[in-house]
Design an enzyme around this catalytic site. Sequence first.
Site, PDB file in Angstrom:
ATOM      1  N   HIS A  50      -1.946  -0.843   2.061  1.00  0.00           N
ATOM      2  CA  HIS A  50      -2.016  -2.269   2.373  1.00  0.00           C
ATOM      3  C   HIS A  50      -0.625  -2.836   2.658  1.00  0.00           C
ATOM      4  O   HIS A  50      -0.456  -3.674   3.555  1.00  0.00           O
ATOM      5  CB  HIS A  50      -2.675  -3.000   1.198  1.00  0.00           C
ATOM      6  CG  HIS A  50      -2.783  -4.475   1.385  1.00  0.00           C
ATOM      7  ND1 HIS A  50      -2.056  -5.370   0.628  1.00  0.00           N
ATOM      8  CD2 HIS A  50      -3.502  -5.220   2.250  1.00  0.00           C
ATOM      9  CE1 HIS A  50      -2.337  -6.597   1.022  1.00  0.00           C
ATOM     10  NE2 HIS A  50      -3.212  -6.546   1.998  1.00  0.00           N
ATOM     11  N   GLU A  53       0.287  -1.957   6.127  1.00  0.00           N
ATOM     12  CA  GLU A  53      -0.427  -2.815   7.068  1.00  0.00           C
ATOM     13  C   GLU A  53       0.341  -4.114   7.290  1.00  0.00           C
ATOM     14  O   GLU A  53       0.465  -4.598   8.417  1.00  0.00           O
ATOM     15  CB  GLU A  53      -1.825  -3.098   6.527  1.00  0.00           C
ATOM     16  CG  GLU A  53      -2.626  -4.097   7.344  1.00  0.00           C
ATOM     17  CD  GLU A  53      -3.677  -4.800   6.522  1.00  0.00           C
ATOM     18  OE1 GLU A  53      -3.879  -6.014   6.732  1.00  0.00           O
ATOM     19  OE2 GLU A  53      -4.300  -4.144   5.655  1.00  0.00           O
ATOM     20  N   HIS A  54       0.857  -4.693   6.202  1.00  0.00           N
ATOM     21  CA  HIS A  54       1.641  -5.920   6.314  1.00  0.00           C
ATOM     22  C   HIS A  54       2.956  -5.673   7.062  1.00  0.00           C
ATOM     23  O   HIS A  54       3.343  -6.452   7.939  1.00  0.00           O
ATOM     24  CB  HIS A  54       1.955  -6.475   4.917  1.00  0.00           C
ATOM     25  CG  HIS A  54       0.857  -7.305   4.343  1.00  0.00           C
ATOM     26  ND1 HIS A  54       0.988  -8.645   4.107  1.00  0.00           N
ATOM     27  CD2 HIS A  54      -0.407  -6.985   3.966  1.00  0.00           C
ATOM     28  CE1 HIS A  54      -0.137  -9.122   3.598  1.00  0.00           C
ATOM     29  NE2 HIS A  54      -0.995  -8.127   3.487  1.00  0.00           N
ATOM     30  N   GLU A 130      -1.161 -12.806  -2.515  1.00  0.00           N
ATOM     31  CA  GLU A 130      -2.518 -12.388  -2.150  1.00  0.00           C
ATOM     32  C   GLU A 130      -3.250 -11.833  -3.375  1.00  0.00           C
ATOM     33  O   GLU A 130      -4.439 -12.114  -3.583  1.00  0.00           O
ATOM     34  CB  GLU A 130      -2.438 -11.345  -1.041  1.00  0.00           C
ATOM     35  CG  GLU A 130      -3.765 -11.000  -0.410  1.00  0.00           C
ATOM     36  CD  GLU A 130      -3.625 -10.020   0.747  1.00  0.00           C
ATOM     37  OE1 GLU A 130      -4.668  -9.630   1.309  1.00  0.00           O
ATOM     38  OE2 GLU A 130      -2.477  -9.653   1.103  1.00  0.00           O
TER      39      GLU A 130
END
Length: 422
Positions: A50, A53-54, A130
């Site tokens: 993740h 991905e960022h 998040e």
Amino acid sequence: MSQDPIRVTTLPSGLTIVTEAMPRVETVSFGAYIAAGTRHEDAAVNGASHFLEHMAFKGTARRDAAAIAREVENVGGQINAYTARENTAYYCKVLKEDTALAADIIGDILTGSAFVPEELERERGVILQEIGQARDTPDDIVFDHFQETAYAGQAMGRPTLGAEAVIRGMRREALTGFMRTHYSPANMVIAAAGALEHEAVVAEAARHFAALPAGAAPPPEPARYTGGEYREERDLDQVHVVLGFEGLTYDDPQSHASMLLSTLLGGGMSSRLFQEIREKRGLVYSIYSYTQPFADSGLFAIYAGTGEAEAAELVPVTLEELVRVQRDVTEDELARAKAQLRASLLMSLESTGSRCEQLARQWQVHGRLIPTEETKARIAAVTVADIEAVAARIFRGRPTLAALGPAGKVPGLGAIVDRLAA
């Protein structure tokens, strides 16, 4: 004879490109799909997929973060990504004349990401926010608790966003190392669907993904479904409950029966759970079931949000439906479920984005592209006896229960097991 709209090419590097020409559209969806996600992470780097991905959108050797966004939006395109348990995807939707730009940008962020320290620290803060937001959203975080309980103590059960402490300590070298290990040609599929020419997409992929690292990615640890119970008391207006069982793998012979079972049990307003629990009894606002297949395991789960006073009744009524569906499915409700599933399949074929993702997923999961007619035939072949058999197989297994909120009246796992075994 017209040419097959779906074509596949594998480059000498091992990179596979699969495309589908959709001549009546004006757009192209282009994506890179990597067979690496949360379950491929060691505990020490939980959240790396993740985090990558960022970071992919935060600058490369050729473009800074603003340039990536600007170049896509200058032509009216859209770019995005997502991380899942078993894969990560980076994709772009553009007008057909901008297909080369989409390949250029996706290739650039996957082969030339700069991982600038300032951007890394900024994005670390965004991810921590998040995680905090997910923690404060009970109908979201309850699924993380459910997953962690279903696959206790293993990568398949860890949160996709990552553990907060691990994210705080995640170093640049851990991210680049994970990328080097898993973002290899043999572990990636380039898929595109829309107004395209296969040879042109292959040429763009060969050009823009040439710098991918070579090598074979290590396999993940096997998934071991454990089941169990998670209960967290919170001062909330609702109790959020997920009750689930080990489901089926992607290639299980009963997989289509399982999808139809989920549809007729909790797949819409006409489903058994919605009609009995919401419409007749008014116990919930939201209730639904879903299936989540994996390569070597799977989940079948039911989510419901209910009030504290209604919680004691909710689970027993749900269990009654799980017992009943093992012995009295009707031809009418099976026909309705088949119509829903078939319509969902065919509607998805009208979207270049959905079709692009389906092509990549089929190739990575099954090693082949599955004709739509084959899927329709398998759905049509499922019988009432098949539904009852797969229901018995799933619901007589060990349950997983996650309850969040004023959950004192939610029956425990022992009572659930006893009722299902009766």
